[in-house]
Enzyme design. Structure first.
Site, PDB file in Angstrom:
ATOM      1  N   HIS A 121       3.241  -4.692   1.338  1.00  0.00           N
ATOM      2  CA  HIS A 121       4.427  -5.324   1.938  1.00  0.00           C
ATOM      3  C   HIS A 121       4.481  -4.875   3.398  1.00  0.00           C
ATOM      4  O   HIS A 121       4.008  -3.785   3.739  1.00  0.00           O
ATOM      5  CB  HIS A 121       5.652  -4.813   1.169  1.00  0.00           C
ATOM      6  CG  HIS A 121       6.947  -5.440   1.526  1.00  0.00           C
ATOM      7  ND1 HIS A 121       7.695  -5.039   2.607  1.00  0.00           N
ATOM      8  CD2 HIS A 121       7.649  -6.440   0.942  1.00  0.00           C
ATOM      9  CE1 HIS A 121       8.807  -5.761   2.661  1.00  0.00           C
ATOM     10  NE2 HIS A 121       8.799  -6.623   1.660  1.00  0.00           N
ATOM     11  N   ASP A 178       4.529   3.122  -2.716  1.00  0.00           N
ATOM     12  CA  ASP A 178       5.665   2.215  -2.575  1.00  0.00           C
ATOM     13  C   ASP A 178       5.998   1.698  -3.968  1.00  0.00           C
ATOM     14  O   ASP A 178       5.281   0.864  -4.524  1.00  0.00           O
ATOM     15  CB  ASP A 178       5.260   1.073  -1.626  1.00  0.00           C
ATOM     16  CG  ASP A 178       6.253  -0.077  -1.620  1.00  0.00           C
ATOM     17  OD1 ASP A 178       7.186  -0.082  -2.434  1.00  0.00           O
ATOM     18  OD2 ASP A 178       6.080  -0.991  -0.787  1.00  0.00           O
ATOM     19  N   GLN A 215       8.654  -2.336  -6.518  1.00  0.00           N
ATOM     20  CA  GLN A 215       8.571  -3.313  -7.616  1.00  0.00           C
ATOM     21  C   GLN A 215       8.211  -2.662  -8.945  1.00  0.00           C
ATOM     22  O   GLN A 215       8.249  -3.321  -9.981  1.00  0.00           O
ATOM     23  CB  GLN A 215       7.535  -4.405  -7.283  1.00  0.00           C
ATOM     24  CG  GLN A 215       7.845  -5.211  -6.044  1.00  0.00           C
ATOM     25  CD  GLN A 215       9.120  -6.044  -6.164  1.00  0.00           C
ATOM     26  OE1 GLN A 215       9.678  -6.222  -7.243  1.00  0.00           O
ATOM     27  NE2 GLN A 215       9.601  -6.544  -5.044  1.00  0.00           N
ATOM     28  N   LYS A 224      16.785  -3.268  -6.292  1.00  0.00           N
ATOM     29  CA  LYS A 224      15.803  -3.988  -7.127  1.00  0.00           C
ATOM     30  C   LYS A 224      15.836  -3.481  -8.571  1.00  0.00           C
ATOM     31  O   LYS A 224      15.170  -4.038  -9.443  1.00  0.00           O
ATOM     32  CB  LYS A 224      14.393  -3.829  -6.549  1.00  0.00           C
ATOM     33  CG  LYS A 224      14.221  -4.511  -5.185  1.00  0.00           C
ATOM     34  CD  LYS A 224      12.782  -4.504  -4.773  1.00  0.00           C
ATOM     35  CE  LYS A 224      12.567  -4.738  -3.294  1.00  0.00           C
ATOM     36  NZ  LYS A 224      12.850  -6.099  -2.857  1.00  0.00           N
ATOM     37  N   CYS A 238       7.056 -11.303   2.865  1.00  0.00           N
ATOM     38  CA  CYS A 238       6.800 -10.125   3.713  1.00  0.00           C
ATOM     39  C   CYS A 238       5.421  -9.535   3.438  1.00  0.00           C
ATOM     40  O   CYS A 238       5.229  -8.311   3.493  1.00  0.00           O
ATOM     41  CB  CYS A 238       7.881  -9.058   3.552  1.00  0.00           C
ATOM     42  SG  CYS A 238       9.511  -9.636   4.005  1.00  0.00           S
TER      43      CYS A 238
END
Ligand code: C6P
Length: 410
Positions: free
Chosen positions: A138, A215, A218, A241, A367
């Protein structure tokens, strides 16, 4: 052409339909109608909906406990401090960090990565050094590293992927050198759905003494995250999220790593003592939490973690079988994020037409412009599922895509 793809990600769903129906009732917004039709919300990778328990926790905080934290000796402030630090303990447990002080409350995944890029980068990067990221990052795991590399004279290098959207681990190995100072990698890709072999990536980096940032934006809503098992050095998550509020996230860092890093921002609460000549800094986590934090956000996030702790992990099959639809991202190990292009139709037109049917999906580059460039598409449409999505939601998407073909004569 018919493209059938079966992705079997681990999510917190795997409940029989009646249980999902009960759980859906916890989310007031899911009862909304759009263009006269029941909302089918399939943009959970952008942000998830919020259960009533989270909304109530935030309201209750403002109604009954609002005060600044770490400052007052009066009861209300002590109460707010206990709630805020209680949320940190919940975050520790959620990520299975060793200690609560390894959890820094940040604004989001974006801020978590910027914190590490800036603070770790300022002290560890110099001319000739390299930062290694992957081809499916991202923008928030690209741009902060570009900024610090430019400032420090370091170089950004990229681990390539194959046409399925899987990392090439041999190429990764080749790029790990004595110049590599940090590896920064997405756990679950937001535009491809790929679940990366983080444990393996970390092990190979650690074999050379290189730290790894993950990261987890998600991943956290879909699978149990155990930072000790992954052995990563940093892990970042966005509250919004994972059914929590916007404006709050967590950065996990191994204590020795965080202790060795300089502050990210200066201000109140992150100091031990200040004179005009010199400032000394507080211990972690306060060192990285300058100013009044997002107290209500942390408490709301704590409520989201409580909510998630009452759901079981399981399997959800995201299944898409639609004529004329090409999937972008077909990794063997994949989460419930389905990116696709409809032959001859721009993704934005797809999004607009399915919206008329009450189906909310995201369209664009998500993104991840380098990912779009790699697959040679300007944009994709993306359906991303949460545990509260049903088989009927997937059917509604398929029916809406049939409408797209009708409109465009496919
Ligand atoms: N992806 C999406 O629709 P923030 O904005 O800081 O909460 O999260 C940034 C971020 C970082 N990494 C990954 C893998 C992400 O998916 C995101 C956010 C959203 O896909 C908004 S672009």
């Amino acid at each position: 052409m018919t493209t059938a793809h079966r992705a079997t990600p681990r999510t917190r769903a795997a409940r029989p339909a009646p249980e999902v129906a009960t759980r859906r009732a916890d989310f007031p917004l899911l009862a909304t109608r759009v263009h006269g039709r029941p909302l089918v919300y399939l943009d959970n990778a952008a942000t998830s909906q919020k259960p009533q328990a989270v909304i109530d926790a935030i309201t209750r905080y403002y109604e009954t406990a609002n005060a600044n934290v770490h400052r007052g000796v009066y009861s209300l402030s002590e109460h707010a401090t206990a709630a805020y630090e209680g949320a940190r303990e919940k975050a520790r447990s959620f990520l299975n960090a060793r200690e609560a002080r390894e959890i820094i409350f940040v604004r989001s995944t974006t801020e978590g990565i910027n914190l590490v890029a800036s603070s770790f980068g300022r002290t560890n990067l110099g001319p000739g050094d390299e930062v290694l990221i992957s081809a499916m990052e991202h923008h928030s795991n690209i741009v902060p590293w570009q900024l610090i590399c430019e400032e420090r004279g370091a170089t950004l290098r990229v681990i390539p992927m194959n046409q399925a959207g899987e990392l090439l681990l041999d190429e990764y190995e080749r790029r790990l050198t004595e110049r590599t100072k940090i590896v920064a990698l997405v756990h679950v890709s937001n535009s491809l759905g790929t679940i990366n072999p983080v444990r393996e990536v970390v092990a190979r980096a650690h074999a050379r003494g290189i730290p790894v940032l993950v990261d987890g934006a998600q991943a956290a809503p879909h699978m149990p995250v155990d930072v000790q098992a992954l052995d990563c050095d940093f892990y970042t998550v966005s509250g919004h999220k994972m059914f929590g509020p916007t404006g709050i996230g967590m950065l996990y860092g191994k204590a020795p790593r965080l202790e060795a890093m300089p502050p990210y921002q200066g201000g109140g609460d992150m100091i031990r003592s200040v004179t005009f000549a010199r400032t000394t800094f507080a211990e972690i986590p306060a060192k990285f939490e300058a100013g009044t934090p997002h107290i209500a956000g942390a408490i709301g996030l704590g409520a989201a973690i409580d909510y998630l702790s009452h759901l079981d992990w399981g399997l959800v099959a995201a299944h898409l079988e639609v004529p004329g639809v090409r999937l972008v991202g077909t990794a063997a190990h994949k989460a419930s994020v389905i990116s696709f292009v409809v032959a001859g139709v721009h993704a934005h037109d797809v999004g607009t037409i399915v919206d008329q049917e009450g189906v909310a999906i995201r369209t664009g580059h998500h993104c991840t412009q380098p990912v779009m460039e790699f697959f040679g598409v300007p944009a994709t449409a993306r359906a991303s599922f949460a545990f509260y999505n049903t088989r009927e939601d997937a059917d509604a998407l398929v029916a809406a895509l049939a409408k797209v073909r009708q409109v465009f004569g496919g």
